[in-house]
Scaffold this motif. Structure first.
Motif, PDB file in Angstrom:
ATOM      1  N   SER A   3       0.341   5.383   0.644  1.00 25.14           N
ATOM      2  CA  SER A   3      -0.648   6.353   1.119  1.00 25.14           C
ATOM      3  C   SER A   3      -0.025   7.728   1.288  1.00 25.14           C
ATOM      4  CB  SER A   3      -1.237   5.905   2.466  1.00 25.14           C
ATOM      5  OG  SER A   3      -1.879   4.652   2.339  1.00 25.14           O
ATOM      6  N   ILE A  62      -3.678   0.740  -3.350  1.00 21.82           N
ATOM      7  CA  ILE A  62      -3.581  -0.609  -2.789  1.00 21.82           C
ATOM      8  C   ILE A  62      -3.163  -1.575  -3.894  1.00 21.82           C
ATOM      9  CG2 ILE A  62      -4.846  -2.424  -1.572  1.00 21.82           C
ATOM     10  CD1 ILE A  62      -6.734  -0.146  -0.601  1.00 21.82           C
ATOM     11  N   GLU A  69      -9.501   7.449   1.954  1.00 27.09           N
ATOM     12  CA  GLU A  69      -9.675   6.905   3.298  1.00 27.09           C
ATOM     13  C   GLU A  69      -9.660   8.018   4.334  1.00 27.09           C
ATOM     14  OE1 GLU A  69      -7.559   2.563   2.947  1.00 27.09           O
ATOM     15  OE2 GLU A  69      -6.246   4.274   3.284  1.00 27.09           O
ATOM     16  N   SER A 103      -8.600   9.551   8.132  1.00 26.03           N
ATOM     17  CA  SER A 103      -7.390   9.452   8.954  1.00 26.03           C
ATOM     18  C   SER A 103      -7.724   9.829  10.382  1.00 26.03           C
ATOM     19  CB  SER A 103      -6.291  10.375   8.417  1.00 26.03           C
ATOM     20  OG  SER A 103      -6.602  11.730   8.699  1.00 26.03           O
ATOM     21  N   ARG A 110       0.850  -1.197   0.000  1.00 21.34           N
ATOM     22  CA  ARG A 110       0.000   0.000   0.000  1.00 21.34           C
ATOM     23  C   ARG A 110       0.881   1.240   0.000  1.00 21.34           C
ATOM     24  NH1 ARG A 110      -5.374   1.294   2.491  1.00 21.34           N
ATOM     25  NH2 ARG A 110      -5.550  -0.940   2.841  1.00 21.34           N
ATOM     26  N   SER A 143      -4.962   6.581  -0.885  1.00 16.90           N
ATOM     27  CA  SER A 143      -4.208   5.329  -0.837  1.00 16.90           C
ATOM     28  C   SER A 143      -4.267   4.609  -2.174  1.00 16.90           C
ATOM     29  CB  SER A 143      -4.748   4.397   0.259  1.00 16.90           C
ATOM     30  OG  SER A 143      -4.434   4.891   1.538  1.00 16.90           O
ATOM     31  N   THR A 170       3.556  -0.113   8.787  1.00 13.45           N
ATOM     32  CA  THR A 170       3.476   1.175   8.107  1.00 13.45           C
ATOM     33  C   THR A 170       4.774   1.925   8.322  1.00 13.45           C
ATOM     34  OG1 THR A 170       1.073   1.301   8.387  1.00 13.45           O
ATOM     35  CG2 THR A 170       2.238   3.357   7.959  1.00 13.45           C
TER      36      THR A 170
END
Length: 406
Positions: free
Chosen positions: A58, A95, A82, A84, A56, A93, A146
């Motif tokens: 972002s 994916i 998305e 936050s 991913r 994002s 992440t």
């Protein structure tokens, strides 16, 4: 992996070895590279290469910039907007169906503005373009974690095209918070700066910007006694000359100044526009010198410190170079004082930073170049950002000994 703690009992000389659970640490930034290539007059290609396979990618949203202008070229990648942790800052994002180390996008020219953010593209009348590079950085998911990126970027223009990358900092992330220029123009010298000026700029305004830039850069170089650590480039683009009024958006971005002009009022010379342009060029150049340090500089402290400070630096410079008369400088300060009396930092934080910040600096009763030379030296040596505590300490020292100049 486990962590061990050794306790030494001095009275008996006994060493106790105790097993403790490992303390989880934040994953380090993932090394990554990206090449930004201009592939057509209105299109770019961004090719990312990651040191590890990611699932991913972002980035903080910039209005509808990515949803409308970015097209994934890598198979099996889809876009998703998305929320936050910050309600007013959604996330864009991408994916990946399968983890991969390569990710490519085609990016189309974008004419809009990102609300309360940088303009993604500044387009020039002759086909040139400024691209804000801060919108290419973000976080990735790698191995279920992440991670931020340590992103380095290379640039490729069309055949024979001039490419001016953002100013270089030791912090790769900071180097991206500025614009890259692609286009036919070669920058012209303007004092200690270089200027890329849209040929659609009206002649009187082009001359004014060139003269003000040359005079201000020479003045700051001389009076702040610090050669620039990075080449200073000003990029001036013209969006349109048909909309009502006059607009000059932009500012200083990490060793660089960009302005985007629009409005038919600029077609003819006007004293109010002249006055505004002179002040904005001087103000943004003051920020360049505030940030002319290898470490430290503008941080997260109250905005009035750097904005009010830049106002004070700009007015002092405009007055002492003769660009403004003493009466014009006094009028500006008087108007700022009147504005400050009507607002608070809570009711109008934007104008408070400028108008009230200027009043705070004037109230210190310290020579402005001497004060800011000292502040720049202080932040450069300590690595601490400008703060109210630093300002109080430095100004007090200068008042006690006016001959002190760090």
């Amino acid at each position: 992996m486990r962590t061990f703690l050794i306790l030494t009992v001095m009275a008996t000389g006994i060493n106790l070895l105790i097993n403790l659970p490992a303390i989880a640490s934040e994953p380090g930034k993932l090394p990554a590279q990206m090449q930004l290539t201009r592939i057509a007059a209105d299109k770019w290609r961004a090719d990312y290469s990651f040191s590890e396979a990611i699932s991913r990618f972002s980035m903080p949203a910039a209005g509808d910039y990515r949803s409308t202008a970015w097209k994934p070229l890598t198979t099996g990648v889809h876009y998703q907007a998305e929320p936050s942790a910050q309600p007013d800052q959604p996330i864009d994002s991408y994916i990946l169906a399968q983890p991969a180390r390569q990710l490519s996008f085609e990016i189309t020219s974008y004419n809009g503005f990102a609300q309360k953010n940088y303009s993604p593209n500044n387009r020039y009348s002759n086909g040139g373009a400024g691209i804000y590079m801060g919108f290419f950085d973000g976080d990735v998911q790698e191995g279920g974690k992440t991670r931020g990126m340590n992103l380095t970027v290379s640039y490729q223009g069309l055949p024979g095209e001039t490419v001016i990358p953002p100013p270089s900092f030791s912090d790769a992330e900071r180097s991206l918070r500025a614009y890259a220029y692609f286009g036919p123009q070669k920058p012209v010298l303007a004092g200690a700066a270089k200027l890329v000026l849209d040929p659609a700029t009206p002649e009187w305004l082009a001359r004014l910007i060139l003269d003000t830039t040359s005079t201000m850069s020479a003045y700051f170089s001389s009076n702040y006694q610090r050669p620039l650590l990075r080449e200073l480039v000003l990029m001036i683009s013209v969006t349109d000359t048909s909309s009502p009024g006059f607009s000059m958006k932009g500012g200083a971005t990490n060793g660089q100044i960009t302005f985007r002009l629009s409005g038919k009022a600029m077609l003819n010379e006007h004293p109010a526009i002249r006055h505004l342009v002179q002040k904005l060029v001087a103000h943004e150049m003051a920020h360049i010198w505030q940030e002319n340090v290898s470490q430290g500089g503008i941080g997260d402290e109250p905005a009035w410190i750097h904005e009010g400070g830049a106002e004070a630096m700009a007015i002092e410079a405009l007055k002492n170079t003769g660009i403004w008369t003493a009466e014009e400088a006094v009028t500006y300060q008087t108007n700022a004082s009147a504005t400050c009396k009507k607002i608070t930092s809570q009711s109008d934080p934007y104008h408070y930073a400028y108008a009230c910040g200027l009043q705070k600096f004037m109230a210190l009763n310290v020579d402005i170049p001497l004060l800011w030379r000292s502040l720049i030296s202080e932040t450069g040596q300590s690595g601490q950002p400008y703060s109210e505590a630093m300002l109080v300490s430095v100004s007090q020292r200068l008042r006690n000994n006016p001959s002190v100049s760090k």
